[in-house]
Design a protein around this motif. Structure first.
Motif, PDB file in Angstrom:
ATOM      1  N   TRP A 170       8.903  51.462 -32.413  1.00 61.02           N
ATOM      2  CA  TRP A 170       8.850  51.703 -33.860  1.00 61.02           C
ATOM      3  C   TRP A 170      10.069  52.489 -34.339  1.00 61.02           C
ATOM      4  N   ARG A 171      10.891  52.966 -33.407  1.00 59.64           N
ATOM      5  CA  ARG A 171      12.066  53.765 -33.764  1.00 59.64           C
ATOM      6  C   ARG A 171      13.371  52.991 -33.564  1.00 59.64           C
ATOM      7  N   MET A 172      13.277  51.758 -33.050  1.00 63.80           N
ATOM      8  CA  MET A 172      14.479  50.958 -32.852  1.00 63.80           C
ATOM      9  C   MET A 172      14.108  49.475 -32.808  1.00 63.80           C
ATOM     10  N   GLY A 173      15.060  48.628 -33.096  1.00 62.90           N
ATOM     11  CA  GLY A 173      14.843  47.188 -33.018  1.00 62.90           C
ATOM     12  C   GLY A 173      13.957  46.647 -34.119  1.00 62.90           C
ATOM     13  N   TYR A 174      13.285  45.555 -33.811  1.00 66.13           N
ATOM     14  CA  TYR A 174      12.490  44.873 -34.833  1.00 66.13           C
ATOM     15  C   TYR A 174      11.309  45.711 -35.308  1.00 66.13           C
ATOM     16  N   GLY A 175      10.761  46.579 -34.449  1.00 58.21           N
ATOM     17  CA  GLY A 175       9.669  47.456 -34.871  1.00 58.21           C
ATOM     18  C   GLY A 175      10.119  48.447 -35.927  1.00 58.21           C
ATOM     19  N   GLU A 176      11.306  49.033 -35.725  1.00 55.28           N
ATOM     20  CA  GLU A 176      11.842  49.979 -36.708  1.00 55.28           C
ATOM     21  C   GLU A 176      12.107  49.281 -38.035  1.00 55.28           C
ATOM     22  N   ILE A 232      -1.089  44.885 -36.721  1.00 59.47           N
ATOM     23  CA  ILE A 232      -1.320  43.444 -36.855  1.00 59.47           C
ATOM     24  C   ILE A 232       0.016  42.697 -36.815  1.00 59.47           C
ATOM     25  N   ALA A 233       1.024  43.257 -37.462  1.00 62.08           N
ATOM     26  CA  ALA A 233       2.333  42.608 -37.493  1.00 62.08           C
ATOM     27  C   ALA A 233       2.928  42.491 -36.087  1.00 62.08           C
ATOM     28  N   TYR A 234       2.822  43.558 -35.306  1.00 65.62           N
ATOM     29  CA  TYR A 234       3.404  43.591 -33.956  1.00 65.62           C
ATOM     30  C   TYR A 234       2.424  44.243 -32.983  1.00 65.62           C
ATOM     31  N   PRO A 235       1.374  43.532 -32.613  1.00 55.41           N
ATOM     32  CA  PRO A 235       0.352  44.111 -31.730  1.00 55.41           C
ATOM     33  C   PRO A 235       0.876  44.486 -30.345  1.00 55.41           C
ATOM     34  N   GLU A 236       2.011  43.953 -29.968  1.00 61.28           N
ATOM     35  CA  GLU A 236       2.579  44.269 -28.652  1.00 61.28           C
ATOM     36  C   GLU A 236       3.247  45.638 -28.607  1.00 61.28           C
ATOM     37  N   ILE A 237       3.466  46.264 -29.773  1.00 62.15           N
ATOM     38  CA  ILE A 237       4.087  47.589 -29.803  1.00 62.15           C
ATOM     39  C   ILE A 237       2.979  48.632 -29.965  1.00 62.15           C
TER      40      ILE A 237
END
Length: 110
Positions: A25-31, A13-18
């Motif tokens: 999820w291992r780098m950047g804003y997703g991580e 829900i927070a980042y549906p584009e990932i």
């Protein structure tokens, strides 16, 4: 007085584009988010975690996520040998078994 906890939305829900197994999820804003979310998750009681899971059921593309999160919580109690099978995540102690993940078709193809 009981402390009020802030609720963080689940990753999908927070980042549906990932996508679920994305490198995002291992780098950047997703991580950054998954690390913060994992630390927050660990502060919840078992009852709060169950309520949260009922409130936010997994979408089809994330099927099995809650089971993995529950298993990771149990595994955190164990010690792991340092090898390339397990990757520690952030400061939360969450551990991902990379052998469970599907590798893209192009990895290792010759």
């Amino acid at each position: 007085m009981k402390e009020k906890k802030t609720m963080l939305p689940p990753p999908w829900i927070a980042y549906p584009e990932i996508e679920r197994y994305s490198i995002g999820w291992r780098m950047g804003y997703g991580e950054e988010y998954i690390c913060r979310w994992g630390g927050w998750w660990e502060t919840l009681t078992e009852k709060e975690q169950n309520t949260y899971q009922e409130l936010f059921p997994e979408p089809v593309t994330w099927k099995g996520y809650w089971q993995e999160v529950d298993e990771e919580g149990e595994e955190d109690e164990e010690e792991y040998e340092e090898d390339d099978t397990y990757l520690g995540d952030c400061e939360t102690g969450l551990v991902f078994d990379v052998q469970k993940r599907q590798t893209p078709d192009f990895v290792g193809d010759k």
